[in-house]
Design an enzyme around this catalytic site. Structure first.
Site, PDB file in Angstrom:
ATOM      1  N   GLY A 150       0.973  -1.189  -0.047  1.00  0.00           N
ATOM      2  CA  GLY A 150      -0.136   0.004   0.132  1.00  0.00           C
ATOM      3  C   GLY A 150       0.842   1.329   0.054  1.00  0.00           C
ATOM      4  O   GLY A 150       2.319   1.092   0.342  1.00  0.00           O
ATOM      5  N   CYS A 202       5.417  -6.159   1.698  1.00  0.00           N
ATOM      6  CA  CYS A 202       5.697  -4.685   1.553  1.00  0.00           C
ATOM      7  C   CYS A 202       4.872  -3.977   2.670  1.00  0.00           C
ATOM      8  O   CYS A 202       5.242  -4.112   3.885  1.00  0.00           O
ATOM      9  CB  CYS A 202       5.433  -4.174   0.373  1.00  0.00           C
ATOM     10  SG  CYS A 202       6.206  -2.610   0.076  1.00  0.00           S
ATOM     11  N   TYR A 203       4.087  -2.979   2.564  1.00  0.00           N
ATOM     12  CA  TYR A 203       3.239  -2.357   3.464  1.00  0.00           C
ATOM     13  C   TYR A 203       2.656  -3.263   4.591  1.00  0.00           C
ATOM     14  O   TYR A 203       2.645  -3.171   5.759  1.00  0.00           O
ATOM     15  CB  TYR A 203       2.082  -1.521   3.034  1.00  0.00           C
ATOM     16  CG  TYR A 203       1.119  -0.761   3.903  1.00  0.00           C
ATOM     17  CD1 TYR A 203       1.814   0.611   4.264  1.00  0.00           C
ATOM     18  CD2 TYR A 203       0.200  -1.336   4.451  1.00  0.00           C
ATOM     19  CE1 TYR A 203       1.076   1.216   5.514  1.00  0.00           C
ATOM     20  CE2 TYR A 203      -0.571  -0.589   5.524  1.00  0.00           C
ATOM     21  CZ  TYR A 203      -0.143   0.508   5.817  1.00  0.00           C
ATOM     22  OH  TYR A 203      -0.660   1.312   6.789  1.00  0.00           O
ATOM     23  N   HIS A 240       8.282  -7.900  -3.485  1.00  0.00           N
ATOM     24  CA  HIS A 240       7.019  -8.231  -4.070  1.00  0.00           C
ATOM     25  C   HIS A 240       6.831  -9.476  -4.870  1.00  0.00           C
ATOM     26  O   HIS A 240       7.354  -9.537  -5.879  1.00  0.00           O
ATOM     27  CB  HIS A 240       6.216  -7.171  -5.128  1.00  0.00           C
ATOM     28  CG  HIS A 240       5.859  -5.724  -4.289  1.00  0.00           C
ATOM     29  ND1 HIS A 240       4.698  -5.771  -4.025  1.00  0.00           N
ATOM     30  CD2 HIS A 240       6.738  -4.902  -4.137  1.00  0.00           C
ATOM     31  CE1 HIS A 240       4.614  -4.358  -3.380  1.00  0.00           C
ATOM     32  NE2 HIS A 240       5.918  -3.829  -3.423  1.00  0.00           N
ATOM     33  N   GLU A 246       4.627 -11.254  -6.199  1.00  0.00           N
ATOM     34  CA  GLU A 246       3.659 -11.533  -7.006  1.00  0.00           C
ATOM     35  C   GLU A 246       4.173 -10.737  -8.531  1.00  0.00           C
ATOM     36  O   GLU A 246       3.590 -10.987  -9.372  1.00  0.00           O
ATOM     37  CB  GLU A 246       2.303 -10.759  -6.706  1.00  0.00           C
ATOM     38  CG  GLU A 246       2.407  -8.978  -6.443  1.00  0.00           C
ATOM     39  CD  GLU A 246       3.018  -8.650  -5.305  1.00  0.00           C
ATOM     40  OE1 GLU A 246       3.678  -9.412  -4.591  1.00  0.00           O
ATOM     41  OE2 GLU A 246       2.574  -7.255  -4.995  1.00  0.00           O
ATOM     42  N   GLY A 256     -21.122 -11.580 -28.010  1.00  0.00           N
ATOM     43  CA  GLY A 256     -20.187 -12.341 -28.748  1.00  0.00           C
ATOM     44  C   GLY A 256     -18.901 -12.139 -28.373  1.00  0.00           C
ATOM     45  O   GLY A 256     -17.995 -12.679 -28.669  1.00  0.00           O
ATOM     46  N   GLY A 257     -18.764 -11.486 -26.979  1.00  0.00           N
ATOM     47  CA  GLY A 257     -17.333 -11.290 -26.336  1.00  0.00           C
ATOM     48  C   GLY A 257     -17.295 -12.472 -25.707  1.00  0.00           C
ATOM     49  O   GLY A 257     -18.064 -13.274 -25.671  1.00  0.00           O
ATOM     50  N   VAL A 258     -16.045 -12.705 -25.127  1.00  0.00           N
ATOM     51  CA  VAL A 258     -15.646 -13.591 -24.336  1.00  0.00           C
ATOM     52  C   VAL A 258     -16.439 -14.168 -23.051  1.00  0.00           C
ATOM     53  O   VAL A 258     -16.919 -15.302 -23.013  1.00  0.00           O
ATOM     54  CB  VAL A 258     -14.072 -13.638 -23.861  1.00  0.00           C
ATOM     55  CG1 VAL A 258     -13.679 -15.039 -23.136  1.00  0.00           C
ATOM     56  CG2 VAL A 258     -13.329 -13.399 -24.895  1.00  0.00           C
ATOM     57  N   ASP A 259     -16.944 -13.095 -22.351  1.00  0.00           N
ATOM     58  CA  ASP A 259     -17.497 -13.356 -21.104  1.00  0.00           C
ATOM     59  C   ASP A 259     -19.093 -13.892 -21.122  1.00  0.00           C
ATOM     60  O   ASP A 259     -19.297 -14.881 -20.755  1.00  0.00           O
ATOM     61  CB  ASP A 259     -17.652 -12.073 -20.455  1.00  0.00           C
ATOM     62  CG  ASP A 259     -16.298 -11.600 -19.783  1.00  0.00           C
ATOM     63  OD1 ASP A 259     -15.366 -12.284 -19.825  1.00  0.00           O
ATOM     64  OD2 ASP A 259     -15.972 -10.342 -19.583  1.00  0.00           O
ATOM     65  N   SER A 260     -19.619 -12.871 -22.077  1.00  0.00           N
ATOM     66  CA  SER A 260     -21.021 -13.270 -22.223  1.00  0.00           C
ATOM     67  C   SER A 260     -21.249 -14.734 -23.084  1.00  0.00           C
ATOM     68  O   SER A 260     -22.052 -15.297 -22.756  1.00  0.00           O
ATOM     69  CB  SER A 260     -21.987 -12.392 -22.872  1.00  0.00           C
ATOM     70  OG  SER A 260     -21.262 -12.064 -24.326  1.00  0.00           O
ATOM     71  N   SER A 261     -20.279 -14.887 -23.831  1.00  0.00           N
ATOM     72  CA  SER A 261     -20.348 -16.224 -24.640  1.00  0.00           C
ATOM     73  C   SER A 261     -20.069 -17.503 -23.616  1.00  0.00           C
ATOM     74  O   SER A 261     -20.834 -18.478 -23.775  1.00  0.00           O
ATOM     75  CB  SER A 261     -19.109 -16.323 -25.644  1.00  0.00           C
ATOM     76  OG  SER A 261     -19.390 -15.296 -26.747  1.00  0.00           O
ATOM     77  N   LYS A 312     -10.295 -12.924 -15.695  1.00  0.00           N
ATOM     78  CA  LYS A 312     -10.426 -13.038 -17.461  1.00  0.00           C
ATOM     79  C   LYS A 312      -9.759 -14.368 -17.853  1.00  0.00           C
ATOM     80  O   LYS A 312     -10.221 -15.162 -18.584  1.00  0.00           O
ATOM     81  CB  LYS A 312      -9.708 -11.834 -17.812  1.00  0.00           C
ATOM     82  CG  LYS A 312     -10.093 -11.829 -19.481  1.00  0.00           C
ATOM     83  CD  LYS A 312     -11.460 -11.249 -19.550  1.00  0.00           C
ATOM     84  CE  LYS A 312     -11.919 -11.274 -20.801  1.00  0.00           C
ATOM     85  NZ  LYS A 312     -13.184 -10.500 -21.050  1.00  0.00           N
TER      86      LYS A 312
END
Ligand code: XMP
Length: 511
Positions: free
Chosen positions: A55, A82-83, A169, A171, A224-229, A367
């Protein structure tokens, strides 16, 4: 059996989502919550371990984020980053001080002592540092396990109480052994088994949807995008024909995209698919409008109207599917950032459609996990790895007024750009790439004649989170070839420019 989970407490660090993604990649389910969430809720969640993020604050300032000392006595293993590490030391009686110089960037870490979090970690490795404060004196019961040249307390622990702190870090990709350190904390310290697997997630979700929906009706706005498909196909696997997908073609899609979406969903799946060809309605509404925000608003509103009309024909449905994903709902530990552009998603629909409940089958997924779920569900690779495409579509890639003619020009040019990028094998290394039709016209010469035509801009970026991005350094020779091909193949374009700005200061889209 209850799914094991790890809690990531957000203290306002810029890498909070990255930590969560790394943990998930190690097959451990985790959630990010603000540090203010309260100990009772934490107890209820029953996490196997807790990770404190970094942070921007200094622990000794009066108003900096902190958490009750009780958390350290709950018997839950904690890793402070870190923080988070400084806060742990400070709260438990150590001292934190500002160093004279900031330690930033790649720094060599020396592991000084055996530690469960350094199992199989090289004695010397590169880590990513970004701090000015450091732990000057450790709290009682802690000892140092790693150092750097300018930080004598780069890692420390109280292994009896399962409390660990790292100043670096783990990550961040630049930390060579970062993944190992995180994995060691999860598996050696917190005792996770790694039960977060996409095939099981998909299987369990389908079963849960089947049970929940029973014999009721479900409605989905498919873009037609990834998520809704992926969301739609998951529901289809659960309840088949009880699902109706409405796909609104607003005439602002990429070349042939509307037909492709229709083909995939009508040929491969057993659901009710409705394509609404609303192209002309959108072109009419956009006539004479050149302000970017106004264009976005018009498209968003018209989209809802079209969807609503279509949904009315179906009547009351029991469930409405939304392709919400985890980053959409993570509550941050710090305040909301300024709205730069009003994003158009299907998020505005529920008020307008008659339904009883929302189902969000992807709300736990990042995603990359949505894409993995899509592959598990057998969706075509082309669709699963489709790059992000904004809701208002090509309208925000046509600078100024939109017309059907301009849409056609841009569709062709964008098609050539994407075709060529794929041909040279760069499609998987660029995170987003597209063409923009500027409203600038200039003089050119073609054959023996003078032309006065549009300038097309090409944009290609590399990014992990789309919040910041770098323009992609596509070799000149490739750009040159693409430029020649576009100008030769697409009428009304006589000049091509390449966008070499990062985000910030520019955004990825031009409007
Ligand atoms: P910017 O242009 O803000 O874009 O740097 C960041 C990412 O968001 C996408 N984008 C949108 N996505 N609805 C969406 O669903 C929108 O209205 C929208 N506007 C921008 C953009 O393509 C990029 O990936």
């Amino acid at each position: 059996m209850e799914r094991e989970m790890v809690l990531i407490l957000d203290f306002g660090g810029q890498y909070n989502q990255l930590i969560a993604r790394r943990v998930r990649d190690l097959n451990v389910y985790c959630e990010v919550h603000p540090y203010t969430m309260g100990l009772d809720k934490i107890r209820e969640m029953n996490p196997k371990g807790i990770i404190f993020t970094g942070g921007p604050n200094s622990v000794y300032e009066e108003k900096s984020p902190s958490i009750s000392e009780e958390i350290y006595d709950m018997g839950i293993p904690i890793l402070g980053i870190c923080y988070g590490a400084q806060l742990m030391s400070y709260t438990l009686g150590g001292s934190v001080k500002a160093a004279t110089t900031r330690e930033y960037g790649k720094v060599k870490l020396h592991v000084e002592e055996d530690s469960p979090i350094f199992e199989d970690v090289k004695e010397k490795s590169i880590t990513w540092m970004s701090h000015t404060d450091y732990v000057e004196k450790l709290a009682e019961g802690f000892h140092v396990t790693a150092t750097t040249e300018s930080c004598p307390t780069a890692a420390f622990e109280n292994s009896e109480k399962n409390l660990y702190g790292v100043q670096f870090h783990p990550e961040v990709q630049h930390s060579e052994e970062g993944n190992k350190v995180l994995g060691n904390f999860l598996f050696n310290v917190a005792g996770c088994s790694g039960d977060w697997k996409m095939d099981e997630f998909v299987e369990n979700s389908i079963a849960a949807i089947k049970e929940k929906v029973g014999d009721k009706k479900v409605l989905c706005a498919l873009s037609g995008g990834v998520d809704s498909s992926v969301a739609a196909v998951m529901i289809e696997k659960a309840v088949g024909k009880q699902l109706t997908c409405i796909f609104v073609d607003h005439g602002l899609l990429r070349k042939d995209e509307g037909d492709q979406v229709e083909e995939v969903f009508t040929n491969n799946y057993n659901l009710n698919f409705i394509r609404v060809n609303a192209q002309q309605r959108f072109y009419d509404k956009l006539k004479g409008v050149s302000d970017p925000e106004t264009k976005r608003k018009i498209i968003g509103e018209e989209f809802i109207r079209v969807f609503e009309e279509e949904a009315k024909k179906i009547g009351t449905v029991d469930y409405l599917v939304q392709g919400t994903i985890y980053p959409d709902i993570i509550e941050s530990g710090v305040g909301d950032s300024a709205v730069i552009k009003s994003h158009h998603n299907v998020g505005g629909l529920p008020d307008y459609v008659d339904f009883k409940e929302i189902i969000e089958p992807l709300r736990d997924l990042f995603k990359d996990e949505v894409r993995r779920a899509g592959l598990e569900l057998g969706l075509p690779k082309d669709l699963v790895f489709r790059q992000p495409f904004p809701g208002p579509g090509l309208a925000i890639r046509i600078i100024g007024e939109v017309s059907e003619e301009k849409v056609k020009i841009l569709q062709e040019a964008d098609h050539v750009f994407r075709r060529e990028i794929k041909m040279v094998g760069m499609d998987m290394e660029l995170n987003q790439y597209f063409a923009v039709l500027t409203n600038l016209r200039s003089v050119g010469v073609m054959g023996d004649g003078r032309t006065y035509d549009y300038t097309l801009a090409l944009r290609a970026v590399k990014t992990t989170d789309f919040m910041t991005a770098e323009f992609a350094q596509i070799p000149w020779s490739i750009l040159g070839d693409i430029s020649t091909k576009i100008v030769n193949e697409v009428p009304h374009i006589n000049r091509i420019v390449y966008d070499i700005t990062n985000k910030p200061p520019a955004t990825i889209e031009w409007e």
